[in-house]
Design a protein around this motif. Structure first.
Motif, PDB file in Angstrom:
ATOM      1  N   ALA A   1       0.891  -1.165  -0.093  1.00 18.23           N
ATOM      2  CA  ALA A   1      -0.132  -0.025   0.139  1.00 18.23           C
ATOM      3  C   ALA A   1       0.809   1.139   0.198  1.00 18.23           C
ATOM      4  O   ALA A   1       1.928   1.243   0.448  1.00 18.23           O
ATOM      5  CB  ALA A   1      -1.095   0.090   1.192  1.00 18.23           C
ATOM      6  N   THR A   2       0.453   2.290  -0.483  1.00 21.61           N
ATOM      7  CA  THR A   2       1.043   3.492  -0.408  1.00 21.61           C
ATOM      8  C   THR A   2       0.751   4.176   0.863  1.00 21.61           C
ATOM      9  O   THR A   2      -0.125   3.741   1.752  1.00 21.61           O
ATOM     10  CB  THR A   2       0.739   4.623  -1.585  1.00 21.61           C
ATOM     11  OG1 THR A   2      -0.717   4.964  -1.204  1.00 21.61           O
ATOM     12  CG2 THR A   2       0.559   3.869  -3.035  1.00 21.61           C
ATOM     13  N   LYS A   3       1.369   5.304   1.304  1.00 25.54           N
ATOM     14  CA  LYS A   3       0.873   6.014   2.493  1.00 25.54           C
ATOM     15  C   LYS A   3      -0.108   6.833   2.628  1.00 25.54           C
ATOM     16  O   LYS A   3      -0.873   6.874   3.757  1.00 25.54           O
ATOM     17  CB  LYS A   3       1.992   7.050   2.629  1.00 25.54           C
ATOM     18  CG  LYS A   3       2.129   7.474   4.197  1.00 25.54           C
ATOM     19  CD  LYS A   3       2.984   6.464   4.763  1.00 25.54           C
ATOM     20  CE  LYS A   3       3.652   6.947   6.259  1.00 25.54           C
ATOM     21  NZ  LYS A   3       4.178   6.226   6.993  1.00 25.54           N
ATOM     22  N   ARG A   4      -1.054   6.771   1.497  1.00 26.32           N
ATOM     23  CA  ARG A   4      -2.287   7.325   1.203  1.00 26.32           C
ATOM     24  C   ARG A   4      -3.566   6.242   1.437  1.00 26.32           C
ATOM     25  O   ARG A   4      -4.418   6.700   1.676  1.00 26.32           O
ATOM     26  CB  ARG A   4      -2.868   7.885  -0.028  1.00 26.32           C
ATOM     27  CG  ARG A   4      -1.300   9.224  -0.077  1.00 26.32           C
ATOM     28  CD  ARG A   4      -1.344   9.692  -1.770  1.00 26.32           C
ATOM     29  NE  ARG A   4      -3.032  10.112  -2.113  1.00 26.32           N
ATOM     30  CZ  ARG A   4      -3.352  10.258  -3.389  1.00 26.32           C
ATOM     31  NH1 ARG A   4      -2.455  10.220  -4.308  1.00 26.32           N
ATOM     32  NH2 ARG A   4      -4.580  10.508  -3.520  1.00 26.32           N
ATOM     33  N   ALA A   5      -3.096   4.922   1.417  1.00 29.16           N
ATOM     34  CA  ALA A   5      -4.098   3.762   1.424  1.00 29.16           C
ATOM     35  C   ALA A   5      -4.638   3.931   3.002  1.00 29.16           C
ATOM     36  O   ALA A   5      -3.784   4.069   4.129  1.00 29.16           O
ATOM     37  CB  ALA A   5      -3.626   2.579   1.100  1.00 29.16           C
ATOM     38  N   ALA A   6      -6.069   3.583   3.173  1.00 24.85           N
ATOM     39  CA  ALA A   6      -6.646   3.852   4.423  1.00 24.85           C
ATOM     40  C   ALA A   6      -6.226   2.446   5.378  1.00 24.85           C
ATOM     41  O   ALA A   6      -5.990   1.340   4.587  1.00 24.85           O
ATOM     42  CB  ALA A   6      -8.038   3.668   4.235  1.00 24.85           C
ATOM     43  N   MET A   7      -5.956   2.457   6.586  1.00 26.30           N
ATOM     44  CA  MET A   7      -5.755   1.310   7.493  1.00 26.30           C
ATOM     45  C   MET A   7      -7.008   0.949   8.337  1.00 26.30           C
ATOM     46  O   MET A   7      -6.833   0.191   9.071  1.00 26.30           O
ATOM     47  CB  MET A   7      -4.426   1.636   8.049  1.00 26.30           C
ATOM     48  CG  MET A   7      -3.103   1.437   7.399  1.00 26.30           C
ATOM     49  SD  MET A   7      -2.648   0.029   6.728  1.00 26.30           S
ATOM     50  CE  MET A   7      -3.335   0.314   4.912  1.00 26.30           C
ATOM     51  N   GLN A   8      -8.163   1.607   8.061  1.00 27.40           N
ATOM     52  CA  GLN A   8      -9.299   0.928   8.736  1.00 27.40           C
ATOM     53  C   GLN A   8     -10.654   1.655   7.945  1.00 27.40           C
ATOM     54  O   GLN A   8     -10.494   2.782   7.435  1.00 27.40           O
ATOM     55  CB  GLN A   8      -9.119   1.597  10.316  1.00 27.40           C
ATOM     56  CG  GLN A   8     -10.252   1.145  11.153  1.00 27.40           C
ATOM     57  CD  GLN A   8     -11.750   1.552  11.143  1.00 27.40           C
ATOM     58  OE1 GLN A   8     -11.824   2.856  10.806  1.00 27.40           O
ATOM     59  NE2 GLN A   8     -12.773   0.965  11.554  1.00 27.40           N
ATOM     60  N   CYS A   9     -11.536   0.707   8.018  1.00 28.85           N
ATOM     61  CA  CYS A   9     -12.757   1.008   7.545  1.00 28.85           C
ATOM     62  C   CYS A   9     -13.867   0.240   8.379  1.00 28.85           C
ATOM     63  O   CYS A   9     -13.881  -0.902   9.024  1.00 28.85           O
ATOM     64  CB  CYS A   9     -12.934   0.812   6.007  1.00 28.85           C
ATOM     65  SG  CYS A   9     -12.714  -0.742   5.513  1.00 28.85           S
ATOM     66  N   GLN A  10     -15.111   0.764   8.099  1.00 26.73           N
ATOM     67  CA  GLN A  10     -16.473   0.004   8.791  1.00 26.73           C
ATOM     68  C   GLN A  10     -16.656  -1.201   7.952  1.00 26.73           C
ATOM     69  O   GLN A  10     -16.465  -1.376   6.591  1.00 26.73           O
ATOM     70  CB  GLN A  10     -17.351   0.865   8.870  1.00 26.73           C
ATOM     71  CG  GLN A  10     -17.360   1.850   9.725  1.00 26.73           C
ATOM     72  CD  GLN A  10     -17.361   1.815  11.082  1.00 26.73           C
ATOM     73  OE1 GLN A  10     -17.925   1.052  11.425  1.00 26.73           O
ATOM     74  NE2 GLN A  10     -16.189   2.188  11.660  1.00 26.73           N
ATOM     75  N   GLY A  11     -17.467  -2.183   8.437  1.00 27.22           N
ATOM     76  CA  GLY A  11     -17.535  -3.617   7.883  1.00 27.22           C
ATOM     77  C   GLY A  11     -16.472  -4.540   7.833  1.00 27.22           C
ATOM     78  O   GLY A  11     -15.240  -4.184   8.050  1.00 27.22           O
TER      79      GLY A  11
END
Length: 247
Positions: A135-145
């Protein structure tokens, strides 16, 4: 004499050793000629947890210099979901039992050039989604579901070990490995990830069997080893190996 230099260097930290290696050829040779010298043994004893040195976490990292390098390339405690923590051994991610959340982590150091290899393995249930990749530094590391977080946007690339799908930009890019009745991942099985920033490819190995190239045409940006998980109390270990061995 080299032996005296080695003893002096054994008291220094990594940043200081990097500076010493630039002083002259002799100092460079003393520092890098033997990757199991007292310099690297002492540094490993200071910066690595006893558990990491005592167990088989680093069994595929044969030298003390390599073990120190692996520690500095391990999961970042400051670049992960709030629902995970890095265990005291320094290499294992533990996901807390949080409902309706997908949680990931990146390593401390990313790569924009060269060829690199690391091992990843699950030490607990996979759940419905268990993804390894980059992943790049911009990729999210948490999300719902409960989703395939790694590979859910154009900033990450992942292999879901549960259904053997390749994921990028929110789409399934085919199954992997590309063979009939590909075996499912088994808990504790070490997967070797190979990132080649020269050819811009990401490939995988299982049990020293090359499974093939999973992604091609990677962008010329800094890419970080990463994982994402959904199962409560599952644990994932990542160990950086260095430059991959061809053949």
């Amino acid at each position: 004499p080299g032996r005296v230099l080695e003893l002096v260097f054994s008291y220094l930290e990594l940043r200081e050793l990097r500076s010493c290696a630039l002083v002259c050829k002799l100092w460079h040779r003393v520092l890098h000629g033997d990757e199991n010298s007292e310099v690297w043994r002492s540094l490993a004893a200071r910066c690595l947890a006893e558990e990491a040195l005592r167990t088989d976490i680093l069994c595929n990292v044969p030298t003390y210099k390599g073990k120190v390098r692996a520690f500095h390339h391990a999961f970042s405690t400051n670049d992960c979901s709030r629902n995970v923590y890095i265990k005291k051994n320094g290499f294992t991610l533990h996901r807390n039992p949080i409902a309706q959340s997908t949680d990931g982590a990146r390593t401390k150091i990313g790569f924009s050039e060269g060829r690199h290899a690391w091992e990843v393995w699950w030490e607990g249930p996979l759940g419905t989604v268990a993804v390894i990749g980059i992943a790049t530094k911009r990729a999210a590391m948490q999300c719902q579901g409960y989703v395939a977080l790694l590979g859910s946007d154009d900033q990450s690339w992942g292999w879901n070990l549960v259904d053997n799908n390749l994921l990028h930009n929110g789409e399934v890019n085919g199954s992997f490995p590309q063979c009939n009745n590909a075996p499912k991942y088994q808990i504790g099985e070490r997967i070797r990830v190979i990132l080649d920033m020269e050819d811009k490819t990401l490939a995988f190995e299982r049990g020293y069997e090359f499974l093939g190239v999973a992604f091609r045409g990677l962008p010329k940006v800094c890419l970080y080893p990463a994982v994402s998980a959904v199962y409560g109390n599952t644990e994932v270990t990542l160990v950086y190996l260095g430059k991959p061995l061809d053949g």
